[in-house]
Design a protein around this motif. Structure first.
Motif, mmCIF file in Angstrom:
data_model
loop_
_atom_site.group_PDB
_atom_site.id
_atom_site.type_symbol
_atom_site.label_atom_id
_atom_site.label_comp_id
_atom_site.label_asym_id
_atom_site.label_seq_id
_atom_site.Cartn_x
_atom_site.Cartn_y
_atom_site.Cartn_z
ATOM 1 N N TYR A 192 0.864 -1.182 0.000
ATOM 2 C CA TYR A 192 0.000 0.000 0.000
ATOM 3 C C TYR A 192 0.898 1.228 0.000
ATOM 4 O O TYR A 192 1.896 1.279 0.733
ATOM 5 C CB TYR A 192 -0.887 -0.008 1.244
ATOM 6 C CG TYR A 192 -1.394 1.360 1.662
ATOM 7 C CD1 TYR A 192 -2.466 1.946 1.005
ATOM 8 C CD2 TYR A 192 -0.808 2.046 2.723
ATOM 9 C CE1 TYR A 192 -2.932 3.204 1.389
ATOM 10 C CE2 TYR A 192 -1.272 3.293 3.112
ATOM 11 C CZ TYR A 192 -2.329 3.872 2.440
ATOM 12 O OH TYR A 192 -2.785 5.103 2.818
ATOM 13 N N ILE A 228 -13.370 1.998 -7.641
ATOM 14 C CA ILE A 228 -13.250 0.794 -6.814
ATOM 15 C C ILE A 228 -14.637 0.368 -6.354
ATOM 16 O O ILE A 228 -15.452 1.213 -5.961
ATOM 17 C CB ILE A 228 -12.332 1.076 -5.600
ATOM 18 C CG1 ILE A 228 -10.913 1.425 -6.089
ATOM 19 C CG2 ILE A 228 -12.285 -0.123 -4.667
ATOM 20 C CD1 ILE A 228 -9.967 1.822 -4.991
ATOM 21 N N SER A 257 -11.653 6.948 -12.500
ATOM 22 C CA SER A 257 -12.738 7.805 -12.036
ATOM 23 C C SER A 257 -12.800 9.072 -12.892
ATOM 24 O O SER A 257 -11.755 9.605 -13.286
ATOM 25 C CB SER A 257 -12.514 8.175 -10.569
ATOM 26 O OG SER A 257 -13.418 9.168 -10.163
ATOM 27 N N THR A 271 -2.881 10.232 -3.827
ATOM 28 C CA THR A 271 -3.409 9.022 -4.455
ATOM 29 C C THR A 271 -2.885 7.809 -3.705
ATOM 30 O O THR A 271 -1.715 7.763 -3.332
ATOM 31 C CB THR A 271 -2.974 8.938 -5.930
ATOM 32 O OG1 THR A 271 -3.495 10.060 -6.643
ATOM 33 C CG2 THR A 271 -3.503 7.659 -6.577
ATOM 34 N N SER A 272 -3.761 6.861 -3.473
ATOM 35 C CA SER A 272 -3.365 5.615 -2.826
ATOM 36 C C SER A 272 -3.338 4.489 -3.852
ATOM 37 O O SER A 272 -4.225 4.411 -4.707
ATOM 38 C CB SER A 272 -4.352 5.253 -1.707
ATOM 39 O OG SER A 272 -4.363 6.258 -0.707
ATOM 40 N N SER A 273 -2.320 3.656 -3.787
ATOM 41 C CA SER A 273 -2.233 2.517 -4.706
ATOM 42 C C SER A 273 -2.039 1.237 -3.911
ATOM 43 O O SER A 273 -1.469 1.247 -2.809
ATOM 44 C CB SER A 273 -1.075 2.715 -5.697
ATOM 45 O OG SER A 273 0.157 2.832 -5.016
ATOM 46 N N TYR A 274 -2.504 0.143 -4.495
ATOM 47 C CA TYR A 274 -2.478 -1.158 -3.825
ATOM 48 C C TYR A 274 -1.990 -2.211 -4.810
ATOM 49 O O TYR A 274 -2.327 -2.158 -5.996
ATOM 50 C CB TYR A 274 -3.886 -1.532 -3.330
ATOM 51 C CG TYR A 274 -4.546 -0.458 -2.498
ATOM 52 C CD1 TYR A 274 -4.438 -0.450 -1.117
ATOM 53 C CD2 TYR A 274 -5.261 0.571 -3.104
ATOM 54 C CE1 TYR A 274 -5.032 0.544 -0.356
ATOM 55 C CE2 TYR A 274 -5.859 1.572 -2.358
ATOM 56 C CZ TYR A 274 -5.747 1.559 -0.986
ATOM 57 O OH TYR A 274 -6.332 2.547 -0.248
ATOM 58 N N SER A 295 -13.428 -0.384 -0.121
ATOM 59 C CA SER A 295 -12.898 0.370 1.013
ATOM 60 C C SER A 295 -12.948 -0.449 2.293
ATOM 61 O O SER A 295 -12.035 -0.392 3.120
ATOM 62 C CB SER A 295 -13.688 1.675 1.198
ATOM 63 O OG SER A 295 -13.503 2.528 0.094
ATOM 64 N N SER A 345 0.539 5.633 -0.269
ATOM 65 C CA SER A 345 -0.283 6.829 -0.414
ATOM 66 C C SER A 345 0.645 8.035 -0.446
ATOM 67 O O SER A 345 1.476 8.224 0.448
ATOM 68 C CB SER A 345 -1.264 6.958 0.751
ATOM 69 O OG SER A 345 -2.029 8.144 0.628
ATOM 70 N N ALA A 376 -5.742 1.662 -7.918
ATOM 71 C CA ALA A 376 -5.464 2.898 -7.182
ATOM 72 C C ALA A 376 -6.757 3.634 -6.878
ATOM 73 O O ALA A 376 -7.820 3.346 -7.445
ATOM 74 C CB ALA A 376 -4.524 3.785 -7.991
ATOM 75 N N SER A 377 -6.640 4.611 -5.982
ATOM 76 C CA SER A 377 -7.819 5.338 -5.522
ATOM 77 C C SER A 377 -8.409 6.253 -6.591
ATOM 78 O O SER A 377 -9.534 6.743 -6.428
ATOM 79 C CB SER A 377 -7.463 6.174 -4.283
ATOM 80 O OG SER A 377 -6.397 7.077 -4.568
ATOM 81 N N ASN A 378 -7.680 6.507 -7.677
ATOM 82 C CA ASN A 378 -8.241 7.321 -8.759
ATOM 83 C C ASN A 378 -8.985 6.458 -9.785
ATOM 84 O O ASN A 378 -9.332 6.926 -10.860
ATOM 85 C CB ASN A 378 -7.165 8.153 -9.447
ATOM 86 C CG ASN A 378 -6.057 7.300 -10.047
ATOM 87 O OD1 ASN A 378 -6.063 6.080 -9.932
ATOM 88 N ND2 ASN A 378 -5.096 7.949 -10.680
#
Length: 251
Positions: free
Chosen positions: A20, A118, A89, A98-101, A123, A22, A113-115
């Protein structure tokens, strides 16, 4: 709404890494969590920096490999194998982090990623995974790590900001058997050979026979890395490079 009524794909290999990250907000800081398989166990890496120039505060933990299985169970319970290739998005915030996983199963990988869009339960799943990692770290002692206790919070935040009129060697970070250093160069361009000597309690621990010719440019603080073959033990160290040296503690 994304359609998740499709096969919950299972990978042939078990989960070997979960990460993870961010970052990218107005401050340039970041937060990261990594859990990876290592010699039959798991290593957890935690790292945070408040500003783009700040020194990272990093810790590592040795865990039972069961933590990867617990993360994998959440991954499959929430059908996250379907998250690879999510649509972006339509909303965009230039200064928002931005968060990536990323989840790695052998040679196969699922990342998002959060952009991206999802799924609604995403979440909740990610929160469970991050809580699992943080709860483990709160209840266990970290491996020996870089001691920053002699630095003020202001020094940590300023980190790699250049001090004019000075040129010195400083330690940046230590994790994943990698020692990172930087040359705080507030003077003119400086050519040097990056061959190093690392001492532990006054005794030579490891050195490089031949280095590369490098240039530290004026008014910069570039970070360099030394990859070590093993983890550093707790104690006092000294790093020598060219005509510079710096002492540091691992505790």
């Amino acid at each position: 709404m994304i359609d998740l009524i499709k096969a919950n794909k299972h990978f042939e290999k078990p989960l070997s890494s979960c990460s993870y990250y961010s970052g990218g907000g107005m401050t340039g800081g970041y937060a990261s969590r990594i859990v990876k398989a290592s010699d039959g166990k798991a290593i957890i890496e935690i790292s945070n920096a408040s500003w783009h120039c700040s020194l990272p505060i990093s810790f590592e933990y040795e865990a039972d490999s069961i933590i990867l299985k617990e993360i994998e169970d959440i991954f499959y319970d929430y059908r996250m194998s379907n998250y690879d290739g999510l649509k972006n998005s339509p909303f965009f915030a230039a200064d928002a982090p931005t968060s990536s996983y990323s989840f790695i199963f052998g040679d196969e990988k699922v990342s998002f990623a959060s952009n991206q869009i999802i799924p609604a339960k995403g979440s909740e799943a990610l929160g469970k995974i991050l809580d699992l990692i943080d709860d483990y770290c709160k209840s266990h002692q970290p491996l020996p790590s870089l001691d920053l206790s002699e630095l003020s919070s202001e020094d940590i935040e300023k980190g790699t900001l250049v001090n004019e009129g000075e040129r010195d060697l400083k330690i940046y970070d230590y994790r994943n058997r990698t020692l990172s250093y930087y040359i705080n160069n507030g003077l003119s361009d400086y050519e040097f050979n990056d061959a190093y000597r690392l001492y532990y309690e006054g005794m030579l621990l490891v050195s490089s026979d031949h280095g590369d010719k490098m240039v530290s440019y004026a008014n910069t603080s570039e970070v360099y890395e030394i990859r070590l073959s093993d983890y550093l033990k707790a104690g006092s160290y000294r790093l020598e490079i060219a005509d510079m040296e710096v002492g540091f503690e691992i505790k």
